[in-house]
Design an enzyme around this catalytic site. Structure first.
Site, PDB file in Angstrom:
ATOM      1  CG  HIS A 237      -1.998  -1.051   1.099  1.00  0.00           C
ATOM      2  ND1 HIS A 237      -2.454  -1.779   2.174  1.00  0.00           N
ATOM      3  CD2 HIS A 237      -2.694  -1.483   0.006  1.00  0.00           C
ATOM      4  CE1 HIS A 237      -3.403  -2.610   1.744  1.00  0.00           C
ATOM      5  NE2 HIS A 237      -3.550  -2.452   0.431  1.00  0.00           N
ATOM      6  CD  GLU A 240      -0.646   0.481   4.388  1.00  0.00           C
ATOM      7  OE1 GLU A 240       0.023  -0.575   4.394  1.00  0.00           O
ATOM      8  OE2 GLU A 240      -1.886   0.488   4.230  1.00  0.00           O
ATOM      9  NE  ARG A 291      -6.403  -0.014   0.400  1.00  0.00           N
ATOM     10  CZ  ARG A 291      -6.141  -0.746   1.488  1.00  0.00           C
ATOM     11  NH1 ARG A 291      -5.476  -0.211   2.479  1.00  0.00           N
ATOM     12  NH2 ARG A 291      -6.556  -1.987   1.595  1.00  0.00           N
ATOM     13  NE  ARG A 309      -9.362  -5.878   0.735  1.00  0.00           N
ATOM     14  CZ  ARG A 309      -8.448  -5.460   1.619  1.00  0.00           C
ATOM     15  NH1 ARG A 309      -7.180  -5.864   1.509  1.00  0.00           N
ATOM     16  NH2 ARG A 309      -8.791  -4.682   2.629  1.00  0.00           N
ATOM     17  CG  HIS A 361       0.072  -4.029   4.963  1.00  0.00           C
ATOM     18  ND1 HIS A 361      -0.702  -3.569   3.930  1.00  0.00           N
ATOM     19  CD2 HIS A 361       0.558  -5.239   4.568  1.00  0.00           C
ATOM     20  CE1 HIS A 361      -0.707  -4.461   2.946  1.00  0.00           C
ATOM     21  NE2 HIS A 361       0.059  -5.488   3.304  1.00  0.00           N
ATOM     22  CB  SER A 362       1.373   1.401   8.700  1.00  0.00           C
ATOM     23  OG  SER A 362       1.143   2.358   7.675  1.00  0.00           O
ATOM     24  CD  GLU A 432      -2.341  -3.373   8.973  1.00  0.00           C
ATOM     25  OE1 GLU A 432      -1.873  -2.231   8.793  1.00  0.00           O
ATOM     26  OE2 GLU A 432      -3.031  -3.961   8.123  1.00  0.00           O
TER      27      GLU A 432
HETATM   28  O1  0X9 Z   1      -6.857  -3.860   4.435  1.00  0.00           O
HETATM   29  C1  0X9 Z   1      -5.727  -4.312   4.302  1.00  0.00           C
HETATM   30  O2  0X9 Z   1      -5.294  -4.698   3.227  1.00  0.00           O
HETATM   31  C2  0X9 Z   1      -4.808  -4.411   5.522  1.00  0.00           C
HETATM   32  N1  0X9 Z   1      -4.894  -3.222   6.314  1.00  0.00           N
HETATM   33  S1  0X9 Z   1      -4.307  -1.818   5.746  1.00  0.00           S
HETATM   34  O3  0X9 Z   1      -4.753  -0.758   6.579  1.00  0.00           O
HETATM   35  N2  0X9 Z   1      -2.730  -1.866   5.819  1.00  0.00           N
HETATM   36  O4  0X9 Z   1      -4.717  -1.658   4.401  1.00  0.00           O
HETATM   37  C3  0X9 Z   1      -5.206  -5.598   6.347  1.00  0.00           C
HETATM   38  C4  0X9 Z   1      -5.137  -6.873   5.599  1.00  0.00           C
HETATM   39  C5  0X9 Z   1      -5.539  -8.011   6.396  1.00  0.00           C
HETATM   40  N3  0X9 Z   1      -4.624  -9.064   6.306  1.00  0.00           N
HETATM   41  C6  0X9 Z   1      -5.010 -10.339   6.258  1.00  0.00           C
HETATM   42  N4  0X9 Z   1      -6.252 -10.630   5.992  1.00  0.00           N
HETATM   43  N5  0X9 Z   1      -4.139 -11.286   6.472  1.00  0.00           N
HETATM   44 ZN    ZN Z   2      -1.749  -1.805   4.043  1.00  0.00          ZN
END
Ligand code: 0X9
Ligand code: ZN
Length: 468
Positions: A237, A240, A291, A309, A361-362, A432
């Site tokens: 992202h 971050e 992002r 995703r 990530h953060s 995170e």
């Molecule tokens: O939403 C995300 O992709 C992640 N948080 S962020 O704020 N850095 O974007 C969390 C991802 C969750 N991770 C897993 N499902 N393993």
């Molecule tokens: Zn992230």
């Protein structure tokens, strides 16, 4: 945490932006109606104002820098169910962006972005409904301006001159955030200076044709492909920034400090410091809070795929969006993006060796354990939990939570850690790191990095016991 959801503000005057984002608005609003069992409202909305701002200005009018002047970050932890409902009732007619919701026990802490136009009215509604909140950042643009002070190293032609003249010099340090050129310059420097330890692997190119690098670090005595390996990626992202900063710190420590030789004896290391170089550069020069990647999508006006995703396990399921304007747009198919496919192809080639997958990530100060696509747990969840707890217990400056991603955060289908777990990697975590609303003053890079680096002893010791 990290609900990347928008709430469309219908009260805003009609503008080009309203028309442009009305589809996203409607689908988001529909999602907003579905509450989950724990009353953690699935607020899958992106603010009209914010959507207009982030998607419109940042992606459509790419020439113009985005300003967050007078935008605020608020934080709220509803103390009762009533307060929780009042909070959502108060904001639902607006469109704000909830950046994080982090659940601890029965409490959920929400961090959200409040555009200037709606601050007065939301304040009034909160007061009437007796909802208490904290203004975490009173002017986001000021926080952005102060985050990364200009230093000799991040803004000049100064090169680190303490090194041998025959070697490439570099501009890297861990007291400021660096542009991609500095990071890649440092990787070149390391590969050139420590050829017996460092191998710089070009695994492909980003959408905008920037090189995707993996740094392979191994002990000079290691026989190739015989040891358990640790994979770390960062910069998935764009906004971050602490993530690539930590990844380069880890590289620096592993390669340049002989005191860390034991870590190279325990494992081989594959570190990808910037998985999304296009987005990273964009977040430096155009929109600090970008992002996604920067690929063109089906939409003329919205660019970028959420690479977290886009991985090919349970792709397209809950917590990911088909709308190219959504902040968690999953792409048109699994691994549609050059960055995610190059990464996964490389990992697959080493998947019998890689025993630990870390993706940095953060924000949120949490180590998240799969699954993110569903609320069920992998059968060896207990092993992953125990190792992460033991690794983070060493931290001196920051306290981290450890737990299942769907429980601590929210659903996120197509995320890279789920995919890594699905191909059989034993220990898989999304980390995170600390920040306030994605902003973290550069003076925190070292304390965050020192804490996290100490965890690697624990991770590497466990990995060393596993057979390849
Ligand atoms: O939403 C995300 O992709 C992640 N948080 S962020 O704020 N850095 O974007 C969390 C991802 C969750 N991770 C897993 N499902 N393993
Ligand atoms: Zn992230």
């Amino acid at each position: 945490m990290g609900r990347l959801h928008r709430v469309v503000l219908r009260k805003f005057p009609t503008s080009r932006c309203v028309n442009r984002y009305s589809t996203a608005t409607l689908s988001s609003s529909a999602r907003m109606m579905s509450l989950n069992a724990r009353n953690r409202i699935s607020l899958m909305l992106t603010a009209f104002v914010v959507g207009c701002f982030i998607f419109g200005q940042a992606s459509h009018t790419a020439e113009k820098d985005v300003s967050y002047s007078k935008f605020q970050i608020w934080r709220i932890t509803p103390r009762t169910k009533d307060e929780n409902s009042n909070f959502f009732r108060a904001i639902q007619s607006y469109e704000t962006e909830i950046w994080k919701d982090i659940t601890t026990g029965t409490n959920t802490e929400y961090t959200f972005l409040v555009p200037p136009q709606i601050q007065t009215e939301i304040k009034r509604k909160f007061n009437v409904a007796n909802v208490s909140y904290v203004v975490e950042i009173s002017d986001l643009q000021t926080a952005i301006n102060e985050e990364n002070p200009v230093t000799a190293n991040n803004n000049s032609w100064f090169l680190n001159s303490t090194f041998d003249n025959n070697k490439t010099a570099h501009r890297m340090d861990w007291t400021s955030y660096h542009r991609l050129d500095d990071i890649y310059g440092y990787l070149d420097y390391l590969a050139d200076t420590y050829p017996k330890i460092v191998q710089l692997i070009n695994i492909g190119a980003s959408y905008e044709n920037r090189t995707l690098y993996v740094v392979h670090i191994s002990h000079p005595s290691s026989i190739p492909d015989t040891k358990p390996a640790i994979w770390i990626d960062a910069g998935v992202h764009a906004r971050e920034w602490i993530s690539p900063a930590l990844a380069t710190y880890i590289i620096h420590q592993l390669v340049e400090d002989p005191a860390n030789e034991g870590l190279l004896l325990s494992a081989d290391w594959y570190i990808m410091p910037v998985m999304n170089p296009d987005g990273y550069e964009y977040s430096h020069v155009k929109n600090r809070l970008w992002r996604k990647s920067r690929s063109e999508t089906g939409s003329r006006k919205c660019r970028g795929v959420d690479l977290n995703r886009n991985f090919g396990f349970q792709w397209g399921d809950r917590g990911s969006y088909a709308d190219p304007c959504a902040i968690s747009f999953r792409g048109i198919k699994a691994f549609s993006e050059p960055e995610s496919i190059a990464t996964s192809n490389f990992i697959l080639k080493k998947s019998n060796l890689i025993k630990l997958y870390l993706t940095l990530h953060s924000f949120g100060q949490a180590v998240l354990i799969p699954w993110g696509h569903s609320a069920t747990l992998p059968s060896d969840y207990g092993d992953m939990l125990a190792l992460a707890k033991s690794a983070t217990s060493t931290f001196q400056h920051y306290k981290f939570k450890v737990g299942n991603v769907a429980a601590l955060f929210y659903r996120a289908s197509g995320n890279s850690a789920d995919w890594a777990k699905s191909i059989g990697i034993k220990y898989c975590y999304t980390v995170e790191l600390p920040a306030k609303g994605f902003i973290l003053p550069a003076s925190n890079i070292l304390p965050v990095s020192q804490d996290f680096f100490s965890a690697l002893d624990v991770f590497a010791a466990e990995v060393a016991t596993l057979h390849v």
